[in-house]
Design a protein around this motif. Structure first.
Motif, PDB file in Angstrom:
ATOM      1  N   GLN A 139     -79.624  -0.703 -64.331  1.00 27.70           N
ATOM      2  CA  GLN A 139     -78.563  -1.676 -64.531  1.00 27.70           C
ATOM      3  C   GLN A 139     -77.402  -1.360 -63.605  1.00 27.70           C
ATOM      4  O   GLN A 139     -77.404  -0.363 -62.901  1.00 27.70           O
ATOM      5  CB  GLN A 139     -78.101  -1.681 -65.975  1.00 27.70           C
ATOM      6  CG  GLN A 139     -77.483  -0.349 -66.365  1.00 27.70           C
ATOM      7  CD  GLN A 139     -76.715  -0.455 -67.645  1.00 27.70           C
ATOM      8  OE1 GLN A 139     -76.506  -1.524 -68.156  1.00 27.70           O
ATOM      9  NE2 GLN A 139     -76.255   0.661 -68.143  1.00 27.70           N
TER      10      GLN A 139
ATOM     11  N   ALA B 275     -73.391  -0.574 -62.954  1.00 26.94           N
ATOM     12  CA  ALA B 275     -72.256   0.041 -63.639  1.00 26.94           C
ATOM     13  C   ALA B 275     -71.200  -1.005 -63.938  1.00 26.94           C
ATOM     14  O   ALA B 275     -70.980  -1.916 -63.159  1.00 26.94           O
ATOM     15  CB  ALA B 275     -71.655   1.132 -62.767  1.00 26.94           C
ATOM     16  N   ARG B 276     -70.571  -0.867 -65.090  1.00 25.31           N
ATOM     17  CA  ARG B 276     -69.538  -1.848 -65.389  1.00 25.31           C
ATOM     18  C   ARG B 276     -68.212  -1.196 -65.706  1.00 25.31           C
ATOM     19  O   ARG B 276     -68.157  -0.056 -66.155  1.00 25.31           O
ATOM     20  CB  ARG B 276     -69.960  -2.775 -66.498  1.00 25.31           C
ATOM     21  CG  ARG B 276     -70.395  -2.070 -67.736  1.00 25.31           C
ATOM     22  CD  ARG B 276     -70.929  -3.135 -68.646  1.00 25.31           C
ATOM     23  NE  ARG B 276     -72.180  -2.696 -69.199  1.00 25.31           N
ATOM     24  CZ  ARG B 276     -72.429  -2.730 -70.501  1.00 25.31           C
ATOM     25  NH1 ARG B 276     -71.562  -3.211 -71.329  1.00 25.31           N
ATOM     26  NH2 ARG B 276     -73.581  -2.300 -70.961  1.00 25.31           N
ATOM     27  N   GLN B 277     -67.175  -1.945 -65.471  1.00 25.44           N
ATOM     28  CA  GLN B 277     -65.822  -1.477 -65.720  1.00 25.44           C
ATOM     29  C   GLN B 277     -65.272  -2.252 -66.897  1.00 25.44           C
ATOM     30  O   GLN B 277     -65.260  -3.483 -66.892  1.00 25.44           O
ATOM     31  CB  GLN B 277     -64.967  -1.721 -64.478  1.00 25.44           C
ATOM     32  CG  GLN B 277     -63.499  -1.452 -64.674  1.00 25.44           C
ATOM     33  CD  GLN B 277     -63.216   0.017 -64.923  1.00 25.44           C
ATOM     34  OE1 GLN B 277     -63.618   0.885 -64.159  1.00 25.44           O
ATOM     35  NE2 GLN B 277     -62.526   0.304 -66.020  1.00 25.44           N
ATOM     36  N   GLN B 278     -64.801  -1.505 -67.907  1.00 31.30           N
ATOM     37  CA  GLN B 278     -64.235  -2.167 -69.076  1.00 31.30           C
ATOM     38  C   GLN B 278     -62.829  -2.671 -68.786  1.00 31.30           C
ATOM     39  O   GLN B 278     -62.122  -2.120 -67.959  1.00 31.30           O
ATOM     40  CB  GLN B 278     -64.147  -1.150 -70.209  1.00 31.30           C
ATOM     41  CG  GLN B 278     -65.470  -0.569 -70.579  1.00 31.30           C
ATOM     42  CD  GLN B 278     -65.806  -0.829 -72.017  1.00 31.30           C
ATOM     43  OE1 GLN B 278     -65.002  -1.397 -72.739  1.00 31.30           O
ATOM     44  NE2 GLN B 278     -66.974  -0.447 -72.418  1.00 31.30           N
TER      45      GLN B 278
ATOM     46  N   ILE C  54     -68.327   5.869 -59.962  1.00 28.02           N
ATOM     47  CA  ILE C  54     -68.499   6.460 -61.299  1.00 28.02           C
ATOM     48  C   ILE C  54     -68.295   7.976 -61.257  1.00 28.02           C
ATOM     49  O   ILE C  54     -68.989   8.677 -60.523  1.00 28.02           O
ATOM     50  CB  ILE C  54     -69.913   6.183 -61.850  1.00 28.02           C
ATOM     51  CG1 ILE C  54     -70.183   4.686 -61.841  1.00 28.02           C
ATOM     52  CG2 ILE C  54     -70.071   6.765 -63.251  1.00 28.02           C
ATOM     53  CD1 ILE C  54     -71.624   4.352 -62.083  1.00 28.02           C
TER      54      ILE C  54
ATOM     55  N   PRO D 120     -62.684   3.123 -69.553  1.00 32.15           N
ATOM     56  CA  PRO D 120     -63.862   3.808 -69.006  1.00 32.15           C
ATOM     57  C   PRO D 120     -64.830   2.815 -68.364  1.00 32.15           C
ATOM     58  O   PRO D 120     -64.692   1.601 -68.498  1.00 32.15           O
ATOM     59  CB  PRO D 120     -64.491   4.458 -70.229  1.00 32.15           C
ATOM     60  CG  PRO D 120     -64.053   3.610 -71.374  1.00 32.15           C
ATOM     61  CD  PRO D 120     -62.726   3.039 -71.012  1.00 32.15           C
ATOM     62  N   MET D 121     -65.792   3.364 -67.661  1.00 27.93           N
ATOM     63  CA  MET D 121     -66.910   2.557 -67.177  1.00 27.93           C
ATOM     64  C   MET D 121     -68.049   2.893 -68.126  1.00 27.93           C
ATOM     65  O   MET D 121     -68.076   3.984 -68.683  1.00 27.93           O
ATOM     66  CB  MET D 121     -67.299   2.982 -65.770  1.00 27.93           C
ATOM     67  CG  MET D 121     -66.178   2.754 -64.803  1.00 27.93           C
ATOM     68  SD  MET D 121     -66.573   3.417 -63.202  1.00 27.93           S
ATOM     69  CE  MET D 121     -67.673   2.186 -62.575  1.00 27.93           C
ATOM     70  N   ASN D 122     -68.967   1.983 -68.306  1.00 26.43           N
ATOM     71  CA  ASN D 122     -70.113   2.444 -69.085  1.00 26.43           C
ATOM     72  C   ASN D 122     -71.439   2.047 -68.518  1.00 26.43           C
ATOM     73  O   ASN D 122     -71.583   1.069 -67.803  1.00 26.43           O
ATOM     74  CB  ASN D 122     -70.019   2.101 -70.562  1.00 26.43           C
ATOM     75  CG  ASN D 122     -69.632   0.673 -70.757  1.00 26.43           C
ATOM     76  OD1 ASN D 122     -69.541  -0.071 -69.802  1.00 26.43           O
ATOM     77  ND2 ASN D 122     -69.408   0.291 -71.986  1.00 26.43           N
ATOM     78  N   LEU D 123     -72.381   2.892 -68.826  1.00 27.64           N
ATOM     79  CA  LEU D 123     -73.731   2.752 -68.298  1.00 27.64           C
ATOM     80  C   LEU D 123     -74.726   2.676 -69.432  1.00 27.64           C
ATOM     81  O   LEU D 123     -75.905   2.769 -69.213  1.00 27.64           O
ATOM     82  CB  LEU D 123     -74.042   3.982 -67.457  1.00 27.64           C
ATOM     83  CG  LEU D 123     -73.600   3.858 -66.014  1.00 27.64           C
ATOM     84  CD1 LEU D 123     -73.675   5.178 -65.334  1.00 27.64           C
ATOM     85  CD2 LEU D 123     -74.459   2.834 -65.309  1.00 27.64           C
ATOM     86  N   ARG D 124     -74.218   2.548 -70.641  1.00 29.25           N
ATOM     87  CA  ARG D 124     -75.046   2.502 -71.837  1.00 29.25           C
ATOM     88  C   ARG D 124     -75.737   3.813 -72.107  1.00 29.25           C
ATOM     89  O   ARG D 124     -76.293   4.434 -71.212  1.00 29.25           O
ATOM     90  CB  ARG D 124     -76.121   1.421 -71.735  1.00 29.25           C
ATOM     91  CG  ARG D 124     -76.310   0.759 -73.048  1.00 29.25           C
ATOM     92  CD  ARG D 124     -77.207  -0.449 -72.990  1.00 29.25           C
ATOM     93  NE  ARG D 124     -77.568  -0.863 -71.648  1.00 29.25           N
ATOM     94  CZ  ARG D 124     -78.073  -2.055 -71.373  1.00 29.25           C
ATOM     95  NH1 ARG D 124     -78.231  -2.909 -72.330  1.00 29.25           N
ATOM     96  NH2 ARG D 124     -78.411  -2.403 -70.160  1.00 29.25           N
TER      97      ARG D 124
END
Lengths: 598, 390
Positions: free
Chosen positions: A455, A457-460, B298, B386-390
């Motif tokens: 997937q 990477a996402r930024q909140q 990241i 934060p960033m998340n990657l699950r």
């Protein structure tokens, strides 16, 4: 009404309806018969779109006088003898109903002489009934003249389109066979005018040049082994042919022509395989031009699906699909696709900067031993335009362009209109579209990231941003929730047509989340009907489009250099993910020519 | 207009106002700098791009008052090539519309555009004025302005929210992904100050304030019609100073919008708290970022409680390799793994000047807070998602 067996004439007419749909089907059947008879020359002549007359003449084996009456009988054929033969059909026809069907709905004249017989036979059949037979003189081979098609089936005749349209269908049919049998000389004459004539040289490209035009042929890239003789139906799918340069694209799939064991087939999946091979090379919604042959053991494919044999069933469709896609893709990525201008300058060895600059400066002054292309004394067209078939000796045969180093080292000179980067390479000037180039760089990065981590990477967001969308976009959010999440979006329902954006792909951090989401959703909505890429690939393309530097943005030297370095590292640096070119290349020669030094 | 001034002072003044000259403008007058000889002993230089305007006063010997405008780029380049320490004599010839400049044995005549064509620039004489040391003002801008958005599609967030809270002046900036907050106690706080100043204007202000006279007071004034703000910086320029200005002003348009309720964004509690050596953490993030920037920025942090506790910093890129570092840390609360955008971490670490810092977190999906340790009355905090990657 009581049940009864239909009289043969009625049955014939019904069967004829399946085989003989329109004049083009007659032409198809007759050409197949000619080819099965081993013809080296096939001459197709039509009048008024074939409605008034179709004449197909060949120099094949001919029919022995004794067998002539049988030829027009249903299920009479010389091509197969037993049911086992059906398992491995090597001829185009085999049902034994073509001539009979045609004869039942027209006035058919068959003139034939078998190679080993002294005199020929002339047979006239009207509406399926033999009118008379006589001995005549005729060169070895067969001529079939079909007149007044559907004279006895008015319903069918009513459905015929204008002669022009019917002629168009016939044109396609003859073209297909010309491309399938480049060793056969095809002449196609419509209303007394020679439409085309293939040389029968056995070279596929010659046939392509005649059928599709020299200009198109000049932009075709060879796939696999295109030289005759072609392999005799191997157990593993073999793929060869020609595909168009990515610059050559069309609005629909009609220019994708596929042959299976030299039989033209209509197979959506295989044409999709070709389209997919062009992934990211072509603009969205555009289709490539291709003439692709697939060779496969006849036992691994069922052609007896439909009387017109245009549809086939593979025993292992995926293997065929993969083979086609792989072969076309390999041909595409090998070719240097900077499209304009097409002149290629090869250096005997990678020169250093000093030499490169010197060569650039000296281009056109006669001191060009390093160039493999000879420089003419007098001004003339570029070498490539003088050769009608440059791809028969295409640049990819030169081993000096290994894959992965498609882009030479470039030196950034500056920026034009805050949109294009000007760079100098070893072989001339490059103009790079900064937006397209950045899109390509981001696309490959994101795809690599997704492949590695499954997937993006996402930024909140600090606070979730509400977004209200119209019902169309709301439908898209609901429909593609999983794909959106895998692409780095976190969007949750917050009431009717209102959603909360909680996170966006990290590559877009810093941007206005509302605009990002709207743009991506709108992009999905617009491209809804265009298949070819998976949804996620499309999403990533859209994300890259949004994240890439825009045209009109002034870049510093360092930024431009970094972008060009990253582009050099890309696998397919020449097009953006939408398939638009990222760069234009003006060779040293071209520059010299433009300045009148050549 | 007839005036004499030192080459260094004029060069300094021009370099200050040049920041407001736009290279791309369709109005020729905006390419010019306004020169105004003001009694008793000042030459006022002004430039504007209509978003911001800069006034700068340098010491001069005024023989006759008056004003004119000359092309900024030309006059700057000209003055910069004159020998230092020389006196320039400038005289406006109204009849020929030229400014005659003499220095040593060099003479030049510049074509001028009449001063009356120059836009009117307001000065800091409004109602709500507050004062603070120039160094504090500069420091506040540096610690906050970087967090503002650069995306022009959200104009509100491209500004720094300048407001007061009890007896403190507060600067806040956010781009929706991180937020920087800085407060400092000030005297005579006007109660109703709440404006959004473009971060770009503040960055220019910080640059000018670097040359301020630290003994003097910087002032912040909002104009009466409340659509402009004037910052005044005291300079070190005197009649015999070299390369200094007397005072400078930046006049900026305000962003007319309602700033989001930033207080709701600042987390009120934490579960895991890490005290770190700022310098060590910064260097570690700088190294990690070398790898992180190739893979969506990241940077993963893992907090390991214990005595001593540790913070692991991890970043990897499939193309370039990976980085792993362990830092000593005082850890309170349970262990935690969280990923942040390395760029956002670096941004704040560049402006943290306390030797120790605190990182407070709750969950991998909830915001983290960074504060300096021992900042005295001045308060700084930085909230980042934060960033998340699950």
């Amino acid at each position: 009404m009581p049940i009864r067996v239909l009289p043969p004439e009625v049955a014939d007419k019904i069967a004829a309806g399946e085989v003989v749909e329109r004049p083009a089907s007659v032409v198809k059947e007759l050409i197949e018969n000619a080819l099965d008879a081993g013809a080296r020359t096939v001459r197709v002549e039509i009048r008024e779109g074939g409605i008034r007359q179709i004449k197909v003449q060949d120099d094949g084996s001919g029919i022995p006088a004794a067998e002539v009456p049988l030829a027009v009988r249903r299920h009479a054929t010389s091509k197969i003898a037993t049911a086992e033969d059906l398992e491995a059909i090597r001829t185009l026809g085999f049902r034994g109903e073509a001539l009979a069907s045609i004869a039942s709905v027209s006035l058919l004249t068959l003139i034939t002489r078998h190679r080993e017989e002294a005199t020929g036979t002339r047979l006239v059949v009207e509406g399926g009934r033999v009118q008379h037979q006589e001995r005549v003189g005729h060169p070895a081979g067969t001529t079939v003249i079909v007149e007044h098609l559907f004279f006895n089936t008015p319903a069918r005749r009513k459905f015929l389109k204008t002669p022009r349209t019917e002629a168009g269908h016939i044109h396609r049919v003859v073209s297909h066979y010309a491309l399938a049998y480049p060793e056969v000389r095809f002449t196609y004459i419509s209303d007394g005018r020679v439409v085309f004539q293939t040389p029968g040289s056995g070279r596929l490209l010659d046939a392509v040049a005649v059928v599709m035009g020299k200009e198109m042929a000049a932009q075709m890239i060879p796939v696999g082994e295109v030289e005759m003789p072609w392999p005799e139906a191997p157990p593993n799918p073999r793929v060869w042919g020609y595909v168009g340069d990515p610059a050559l694209h069309r609005a629909n799939r009609q220019y994708i022509t596929i042959f299976l064991n030299r039989r033209w087939i209509q197979d959506y999946k295989l044409s999709q395989a070709i389209v997919q091979a062009y992934h990211t090379f072509l603009p969205v919604g555009r289709y490539p031009v291709a003439v692709i042959h697939v060779g496969l053991d006849p036992r691994l494919v069922d052609v007896n699906v439909h009387p017109t044999k245009a549809e086939v069933r593979f025993r292992d469709p995926r293997a065929v699909f993969a083979a086609v896609q792989k072969a076309v893709r390999a041909a595409l990525v090998q070719v240097h696709p900077v499209r304009e201008p097409r002149a290629e300058v090869h250096w005997s060895q990678p020169p250093g900067w000093a030499e490169r600059r010197q060569s650039l400066v000296e281009a056109g002054q006669g001191s060009q031993q390093e160039l493999t292309l000879p420089v003419e004394e007098e001004p003339g067209p570029l070498p490539v335009s003088r050769d009608p078939h440059p791809e028969t000796n295409p640049p990819l045969t030169s081993p000096s362009q290994p894959r992965g180093k498609l882009l030479p080292l470039l030196r950034v000179i500056g920026q034009v209109g805050a949109t294009y980067i000007v760079a100098e390479g070893p072989d001339g000037l490059y103009l790079i579209d900064q937006h397209a180039a950045h899109e390509r760089v981001l696309y490959e990065k994101l795809m690599a990231e997704r492949a590695r981590q499954g997937q993006v990477a996402r930024q909140q967001l600090l606070t979730p941003v509400p977004i209200t969308v119209d019902s169309e976009l709301a439908g898209i959010v609901a429909e593609h929730a999983a794909a959106l999440e895998a692409s780095g979006f976190e969007i949750e329902v917050f009431g009717k047509d209102t959603y909360l954006i909680r996170a966006i792909p990290a590559v877009l951090s810093g941007q206005d989340p509302t605009r990002v989401v709207e743009e991506v959703l709108r992009g999905l909505a617009e491209e809804k009907d265009v298949t070819g890429d998976t949804l996620e690939e499309r999403l990533i393309t859209l994300i890259c489009k949004r994240a890439a530097v825009k045209g009109g943005q002034v870049l510093s030297d360092a930024e431009m250099r970094a972008l060009v370095r990253e582009l050099e590292a890309c696998e397919t640096p020449h097009t953006c993910p939408h398939g638009r070119p990222t760069m234009l290349h003006i060779t040293a020669q071209e520059l010299a020519k433009l300045f009148g030094r050549l | 207009m007839r005036v004499l001034c030192l080459q260094e002072n004029l060069a300094k003044g021009l370099s200050v106002v040049n920041r407001a000259i736009s290279s791309r403008t369709t109005l020729p007058i905006l390419q010019n700098v306004l020169l105004r000889a003001e009694a008793p002993a000042s030459l006022k230089l002004s430039a504007t791009n209509l978003d911001i305007a800069i006034n700068c006063w340098v010491a001069a010997q005024v023989e006759e008052e008056g004003a004119t405008t000359v092309p900024a780029r030309l006059v700057t380049d000209f003055v910069n090539t004159l020998p230092a320490g020389e006196r320039l004599r400038m005289e406006l010839n109204v009849r020929t519309q030229t400014l005659h400049v003499e220095c040593d044995r060099t003479e030049a005549n510049f074509r001028v555009i009449d001063a009356s064509d120059f836009p009117v620039i307001p000065t800091g004489d409004g109602e709500s004025t507050l004062t603070l040391p120039p160094a504090t003002l500069r420091h506040m801008i540096q610690q906050v302005a970087f967090a503002a958005s650069t995306d022009e599609s959200r104009p509100t967030l491209t500004g720094v929210y300048v407001t007061t809270d009890e007896q403190r002046l507060v600067f806040v900036a956010t781009d929706g992904y991180r937020l920087a907050y800085r407060a400092t106690p000030v005297d005579n706080v006007p109660s109703d100050l709440a404006v959004i100043v473009p971060a770009r204007s503040l960055n220019e202000l910080a640059r000018i304030a670097a040359d301020a006279d630290e003994e003097g007071d910087a002032t912040v004034t909002v104009t009466e019609d409340r659509n402009q703000v004037v910052f005044r910086i005291p300079g070190k320029g005197t009649h015999d100073s070299r390369g200094a200005f007397q005072r400078a002003e930046i006049v900026s348009q305000l962003i007319d919008a309602t700033y989001p309720n930033y207080k709701a964004i600042i987390p009120g509690k934490w579960d895991t708290r890490v005290v770190l050596n700022t310098q060590e953490f910064k260097q570690s993030i700088q190294r990690a970022y070398l790898f992180a920037r190739e893979s969506s920025n990241i940077v993963k942090l893992s907090v390991v409680p214990g005595d001593p506790g540790a913070l692991h910093v991890h970043a990897s890129s499939s193309d370039y390799g990976d980085h792993h570092a362990v830092l000593d840390a005082i850890v309170e609360g349970p262990e935690l793994e969280i990923a942040f955008n390395g760029r956002y971490l670096l941004d704040v670490l560049q402006v943290l000047d306390s030797p120790q810092m605190v990182l407070e977190m709750t969950k991998p999906s909830r915001p983290g807070v960074i504060r300096p340790v021992g900042a005295g009355e001045d308060e700084f905090l930085y909230v980042l998602m934060p960033m998340n990657l699950r």
